[in-house]
Design a protein around this motif. Sequence first.
Motif, PDB file in Angstrom:
ATOM      1  N   SER A   9      23.969   0.850  13.722  1.00 20.46           N
ATOM      2  CA  SER A   9      24.114  -0.303  12.827  1.00 20.46           C
ATOM      3  C   SER A   9      23.745  -1.563  13.597  1.00 20.46           C
ATOM      4  O   SER A   9      23.993  -1.662  14.800  1.00 20.46           O
ATOM      5  CB  SER A   9      25.541  -0.394  12.284  1.00 20.46           C
ATOM      6  OG  SER A   9      26.474  -0.448  13.335  1.00 20.46           O
ATOM      7  N   PRO A  10      23.121  -2.522  12.924  1.00 19.55           N
ATOM      8  CA  PRO A  10      22.674  -3.728  13.618  1.00 19.55           C
ATOM      9  C   PRO A  10      23.842  -4.611  14.051  1.00 19.55           C
ATOM     10  O   PRO A  10      24.971  -4.469  13.572  1.00 19.55           O
ATOM     11  CB  PRO A  10      21.788  -4.432  12.601  1.00 19.55           C
ATOM     12  CG  PRO A  10      22.190  -3.877  11.290  1.00 19.55           C
ATOM     13  CD  PRO A  10      22.740  -2.511  11.525  1.00 19.55           C
ATOM     14  N   LEU A  16      26.978 -11.609   7.577  1.00 16.68           N
ATOM     15  CA  LEU A  16      28.007 -10.579   7.576  1.00 16.68           C
ATOM     16  C   LEU A  16      29.394 -11.220   7.702  1.00 16.68           C
ATOM     17  O   LEU A  16      30.330 -10.832   7.016  1.00 16.68           O
ATOM     18  CB  LEU A  16      27.764  -9.589   8.720  1.00 16.68           C
ATOM     19  CG  LEU A  16      28.653  -8.365   8.767  1.00 16.68           C
ATOM     20  CD1 LEU A  16      28.562  -7.554   7.483  1.00 16.68           C
ATOM     21  CD2 LEU A  16      28.283  -7.494   9.957  1.00 16.68           C
ATOM     22  N   GLU A  22      22.739 -10.066   2.737  1.00 19.70           N
ATOM     23  CA  GLU A  22      21.896 -10.469   3.855  1.00 19.70           C
ATOM     24  C   GLU A  22      20.698 -11.343   3.550  1.00 19.70           C
ATOM     25  O   GLU A  22      20.661 -12.474   3.934  1.00 19.70           O
ATOM     26  CB  GLU A  22      21.412  -9.235   4.623  1.00 19.70           C
ATOM     27  CG  GLU A  22      22.447  -8.660   5.533  1.00 19.70           C
ATOM     28  CD  GLU A  22      22.740  -9.469   6.767  1.00 19.70           C
ATOM     29  OE1 GLU A  22      21.841 -10.069   7.360  1.00 19.70           O
ATOM     30  OE2 GLU A  22      23.909  -9.504   7.144  1.00 19.70           O
ATOM     31  N   SER A  53      14.317  -5.104   8.047  1.00 25.53           N
ATOM     32  CA  SER A  53      14.994  -6.401   8.024  1.00 25.53           C
ATOM     33  C   SER A  53      14.943  -7.068   9.399  1.00 25.53           C
ATOM     34  O   SER A  53      14.872  -6.405  10.434  1.00 25.53           O
ATOM     35  CB  SER A  53      16.458  -6.252   7.590  1.00 25.53           C
ATOM     36  OG  SER A  53      17.230  -5.663   8.619  1.00 25.53           O
ATOM     37  N   ARG A  55      17.306  -8.575  10.947  1.00 22.69           N
ATOM     38  CA  ARG A  55      18.499  -8.199  11.713  1.00 22.69           C
ATOM     39  C   ARG A  55      18.315  -6.858  12.418  1.00 22.69           C
ATOM     40  O   ARG A  55      18.665  -6.703  13.587  1.00 22.69           O
ATOM     41  CB  ARG A  55      19.685  -8.171  10.763  1.00 22.69           C
ATOM     42  CG  ARG A  55      20.939  -7.576  11.327  1.00 22.69           C
ATOM     43  CD  ARG A  55      22.091  -7.851  10.398  1.00 22.69           C
ATOM     44  NE  ARG A  55      22.542  -6.701   9.685  1.00 22.69           N
ATOM     45  CZ  ARG A  55      23.809  -6.342   9.578  1.00 22.69           C
ATOM     46  NH1 ARG A  55      24.753  -7.062  10.153  1.00 22.69           N
ATOM     47  NH2 ARG A  55      24.155  -5.308   8.890  1.00 22.69           N
ATOM     48  N   CYS A  56      17.736  -5.883  11.738  1.00 28.16           N
ATOM     49  CA  CYS A  56      17.494  -4.568  12.364  1.00 28.16           C
ATOM     50  C   CYS A  56      16.442  -4.670  13.455  1.00 28.16           C
ATOM     51  O   CYS A  56      16.611  -4.105  14.541  1.00 28.16           O
ATOM     52  CB  CYS A  56      17.079  -3.542  11.314  1.00 28.16           C
ATOM     53  SG  CYS A  56      18.417  -2.987  10.250  1.00 28.16           S
ATOM     54  N   ASP A  75      16.978  -2.222   3.537  1.00 28.95           N
ATOM     55  CA  ASP A  75      18.348  -2.409   3.061  1.00 28.95           C
ATOM     56  C   ASP A  75      18.399  -2.215   1.543  1.00 28.95           C
ATOM     57  O   ASP A  75      17.386  -2.251   0.851  1.00 28.95           O
ATOM     58  CB  ASP A  75      18.829  -3.815   3.437  1.00 28.95           C
ATOM     59  CG  ASP A  75      20.343  -3.973   3.361  1.00 28.95           C
ATOM     60  OD1 ASP A  75      21.063  -2.974   3.135  1.00 28.95           O
ATOM     61  OD2 ASP A  75      20.814  -5.108   3.543  1.00 28.95           O
ATOM     62  N   ARG A  82      20.730 -11.364  -3.606  1.00 25.70           N
ATOM     63  CA  ARG A  82      20.380 -11.531  -2.186  1.00 25.70           C
ATOM     64  C   ARG A  82      20.594 -12.983  -1.760  1.00 25.70           C
ATOM     65  O   ARG A  82      20.210 -13.918  -2.449  1.00 25.70           O
ATOM     66  CB  ARG A  82      18.929 -11.130  -1.940  1.00 25.70           C
ATOM     67  CG  ARG A  82      18.539 -11.288  -0.469  1.00 25.70           C
ATOM     68  CD  ARG A  82      17.238 -10.619  -0.128  1.00 25.70           C
ATOM     69  NE  ARG A  82      17.524  -9.180   0.018  1.00 25.70           N
ATOM     70  CZ  ARG A  82      16.981  -8.231  -0.732  1.00 25.70           C
ATOM     71  NH1 ARG A  82      16.123  -8.520  -1.659  1.00 25.70           N
ATOM     72  NH2 ARG A  82      17.301  -6.978  -0.538  1.00 25.70           N
ATOM     73  N   GLU A 138      20.533  -0.692   8.337  1.00 22.72           N
ATOM     74  CA  GLU A 138      21.627  -1.451   7.737  1.00 22.72           C
ATOM     75  C   GLU A 138      22.832  -0.555   7.442  1.00 22.72           C
ATOM     76  O   GLU A 138      22.670   0.633   7.166  1.00 22.72           O
ATOM     77  CB  GLU A 138      21.148  -2.113   6.442  1.00 22.72           C
ATOM     78  CG  GLU A 138      20.061  -3.143   6.638  1.00 22.72           C
ATOM     79  CD  GLU A 138      20.537  -4.397   7.359  1.00 22.72           C
ATOM     80  OE1 GLU A 138      21.761  -4.624   7.472  1.00 22.72           O
ATOM     81  OE2 GLU A 138      19.677  -5.158   7.819  1.00 22.72           O
TER      82      GLU A 138
END
Length: 188
Positions: A9-10, A16, A22, A53, A55-56, A75, A82, A138
């Motif tokens: 998981s990121p 978050l 996100e 994403s 974040r990932c 995600d 969103r 995600e």
Amino acid sequence: MTVRVTLVSPAMTSALREARFEGEVSLDEQGLTAARAVAGTLSRAGRPLTGPSLRCRETADALGLAAEPVAALADWDVGRWRGRRLAEITGTEPEAVSAWLADPSAAPHGGESLTALCERVARWLASLPGGQVLAVVEPALIRVVVVHALALPPETFWRLDVPPLALTELTGRSERWNLRCGSPLTAG
């Protein structure tokens, strides 16, 4: 043929922390620091993948992985929700949120239903060749993988928590999976 799938998981983001859907949000300083602290702790076997994403991708980079973004690992598409906070949506669209939480086939946001997300992730798992796969994805995808691997009802999705920078591991194949979940990434 047997496959070993390790999902990470990121790291943490401001979205978050705010219970906000996100969108494209960078890791915050705490998340970036935490990911860098555990860089080098993951097995390098297999091909590293990442959800598309930001974040990932940033988490994969911070972990030292030259990971390939994969569209199937995107995600959960929550459509027009969103970027908005769950509390805001609950206040303005309480019936829509209730339907979304109660009915896996509901998509009041205009995006993907939970059922559609489960089907997408199941197709990805079924498409994996034997060997090892490491993917930064995600939390929603990890929750769906657990639901699918254990043949649980889709509603179980809402009862699973996936903390930042946690490992979830599957071994098996399309019709039979063994699950190891929630192993923390730790330095050293």
